[in-house]
Design a protein around this motif. Structure first.
Motif, PDB file in Angstrom:
ATOM      1  N   ILE A  44      -5.345   7.402   4.938  1.00  0.00           N
ATOM      2  CA  ILE A  44      -5.036   8.703   4.353  1.00  0.00           C
ATOM      3  C   ILE A  44      -4.540   9.621   5.452  1.00  0.00           C
ATOM      4  O   ILE A  44      -5.070   9.605   6.574  1.00  0.00           O
ATOM      5  CB  ILE A  44      -6.256   9.312   3.624  1.00  0.00           C
ATOM      6  CG1 ILE A  44      -5.856  10.601   2.909  1.00  0.00           C
ATOM      7  CG2 ILE A  44      -7.439   9.526   4.551  1.00  0.00           C
ATOM      8  CD1 ILE A  44      -6.902  11.114   1.933  1.00  0.00           C
ATOM      9  N   ASP A  45      -3.520  10.405   5.135  1.00  0.00           N
ATOM     10  CA  ASP A  45      -2.948  11.347   6.090  1.00  0.00           C
ATOM     11  C   ASP A  45      -2.340  12.500   5.304  1.00  0.00           C
ATOM     12  O   ASP A  45      -1.748  12.283   4.240  1.00  0.00           O
ATOM     13  CB  ASP A  45      -1.869  10.662   6.944  1.00  0.00           C
ATOM     14  CG  ASP A  45      -1.564  11.426   8.218  1.00  0.00           C
ATOM     15  OD1 ASP A  45      -1.985  10.973   9.299  1.00  0.00           O
ATOM     16  OD2 ASP A  45      -0.919  12.493   8.140  1.00  0.00           O
ATOM     17  N   VAL A  57       2.658   8.951   6.247  1.00  0.00           N
ATOM     18  CA  VAL A  57       2.304   7.983   5.205  1.00  0.00           C
ATOM     19  C   VAL A  57       3.414   6.953   5.034  1.00  0.00           C
ATOM     20  O   VAL A  57       3.165   5.740   4.980  1.00  0.00           O
ATOM     21  CB  VAL A  57       2.014   8.719   3.880  1.00  0.00           C
ATOM     22  CG1 VAL A  57       1.964   7.736   2.718  1.00  0.00           C
ATOM     23  CG2 VAL A  57       0.717   9.501   3.981  1.00  0.00           C
ATOM     24  N   ASP A  78     -12.562   8.118  -3.622  1.00  0.00           N
ATOM     25  CA  ASP A  78     -12.424   6.675  -3.494  1.00  0.00           C
ATOM     26  C   ASP A  78     -13.707   6.174  -2.844  1.00  0.00           C
ATOM     27  O   ASP A  78     -14.634   6.930  -2.602  1.00  0.00           O
ATOM     28  CB  ASP A  78     -11.200   6.324  -2.638  1.00  0.00           C
ATOM     29  CG  ASP A  78     -10.703   4.903  -2.889  1.00  0.00           C
ATOM     30  OD1 ASP A  78     -11.512   4.074  -3.351  1.00  0.00           O
ATOM     31  OD2 ASP A  78      -9.533   4.625  -2.619  1.00  0.00           O
ATOM     32  N   LEU A 124     -10.725  13.242  -0.908  1.00  0.00           N
ATOM     33  CA  LEU A 124     -10.507  11.855  -1.325  1.00  0.00           C
ATOM     34  C   LEU A 124     -11.592  11.397  -2.295  1.00  0.00           C
ATOM     35  O   LEU A 124     -12.779  11.497  -2.000  1.00  0.00           O
ATOM     36  CB  LEU A 124     -10.479  10.936  -0.103  1.00  0.00           C
ATOM     37  CG  LEU A 124     -10.284   9.439  -0.381  1.00  0.00           C
ATOM     38  CD1 LEU A 124      -8.946   9.182  -1.068  1.00  0.00           C
ATOM     39  CD2 LEU A 124     -10.391   8.632   0.911  1.00  0.00           C
ATOM     40  N   LEU A 181      -2.400   6.790   1.483  1.00  0.00           N
ATOM     41  CA  LEU A 181      -2.444   7.926   0.577  1.00  0.00           C
ATOM     42  C   LEU A 181      -2.077   9.212   1.305  1.00  0.00           C
ATOM     43  O   LEU A 181      -2.416   9.393   2.481  1.00  0.00           O
ATOM     44  CB  LEU A 181      -3.846   8.063  -0.023  1.00  0.00           C
ATOM     45  CG  LEU A 181      -4.461   6.784  -0.608  1.00  0.00           C
ATOM     46  CD1 LEU A 181      -5.911   7.027  -0.993  1.00  0.00           C
ATOM     47  CD2 LEU A 181      -3.650   6.302  -1.798  1.00  0.00           C
ATOM     48  N   THR A 182      -1.435  10.100   0.597  1.00  0.00           N
ATOM     49  CA  THR A 182      -1.130  11.426   1.130  1.00  0.00           C
ATOM     50  C   THR A 182      -2.217  12.396   0.681  1.00  0.00           C
ATOM     51  O   THR A 182      -2.493  12.517  -0.512  1.00  0.00           O
ATOM     52  CB  THR A 182       0.234  11.921   0.619  1.00  0.00           C
ATOM     53  OG1 THR A 182       1.242  10.967   0.934  1.00  0.00           O
ATOM     54  CG2 THR A 182       0.597  13.250   1.273  1.00  0.00           C
ATOM     55  N   VAL A 224      -8.932  13.969   3.660  1.00  0.00           N
ATOM     56  CA  VAL A 224     -10.097  13.146   3.374  1.00  0.00           C
ATOM     57  C   VAL A 224     -11.188  13.951   2.675  1.00  0.00           C
ATOM     58  O   VAL A 224     -11.997  13.393   1.918  1.00  0.00           O
ATOM     59  CB  VAL A 224     -10.640  12.508   4.670  1.00  0.00           C
ATOM     60  CG1 VAL A 224     -11.256  13.554   5.602  1.00  0.00           C
ATOM     61  CG2 VAL A 224     -11.639  11.410   4.355  1.00  0.00           C
TER      62      VAL A 224
END
Length: 221
Positions: free
Chosen positions: A67-68, A74, A100, A98, A91-92, A95
């Motif tokens: 993620i970034d 990305v 997930d 996020l 992923l864009t 965190v």
């Protein structure tokens, strides 16, 4: 124009953008420090060009996730994974937001430069996000990691050695225990410049202190 390089210590090719954060000794030190169980779900926070995911791929993970906040990073990370015949989700976003997980391993080479200094403010935004701590303060990083990490998961982090007391404070607040620690030195007579930590959820017990890493030996300098 992208530069065509190799991931330090490997034969894995990697594209790098000269206007973005490039692989440095911290990247290689953390990549070498990793100990990831086979078939793990791996998350790289602030993945940039995907270099740490490439290091993690050597442990035969079940899934690679990065993620970034920068779309340009990305796209570059996705390209580097494909170039090395690896599958992953990049992923864009941030965190902190996020949704997930949980993950078996979380990796992070966070921005840790203070926000003071004219030279930093003059850098392009891509470098500011990658280097300036205000974009991912410790007070937000550690709770996000704890939320996303499995109960038996591992968190791998590199940071400035002089910030160790703050790192320990944040770890304790989030009930993350330091299991393994390594200091990195520019040379045998220098003070430690970086510290590498492996953490797991739970109460703090004994810490395994690895032999020191000397940059001119470990990172090819």
């Amino acid at each position: 124009m992208l530069s065509n390089d190799y991931l330090p210590g490997t034969k894995m090719p990697v594209w790098q953008d000269p206007d973005m954060f490039r692989i440095n000794t911290d990247t290689q030190l953390l990549g070498t420090f990793l100990r990831i169980r086979r078939n793990s779900r791996v998350l790289d926070i602030g993945t940039n060009n995907g270099a740490l995911l490439l290091y993690a791929s050597r442990f035969s993970p079940a899934e690679l996730v990065g993620i970034d906040p920068q779309e340009k990073a990305v796209l570059l990370a996705r390209r580097n994974l494909r170039r090395n015949h690896l599958k992953g989700r990049i992923l864009t976003g941030e965190v902190q937001n996020l949704q997930d997980g949980p993950f078996d391993a979380v990796l992070c080479n966070p921005p840790y430069l203070p926000d003071a200094g004219e030279s930093l403010e003059k850098q392009n935004r891509a470098l500011q996000i990658a280097r300036m701590e205000r974009y991912l303060p410790l007070e937000e990083l550690f709770p996000a990691v704890k939320r996303l990490l499995k109960d038996n998961g591992r968190f791998f982090l590199i940071h400035r050695a002089c910030r160790l007391s703050q790192l320990m404070k944040q770890a304790e607040a989030c009930r993350l225990a330091i299991r393994r620690l390594q200091f990195a030195y520019d040379n045998p007579d220098a003070q430690a410049g970086a510290v590498l930590l492996e953490m797991t959820p739970g109460l703090q017990k004994d810490i395994r202190v690895e032999r020191p890493a000397l940059l001119h030996q470990e990172a090819g300098i």
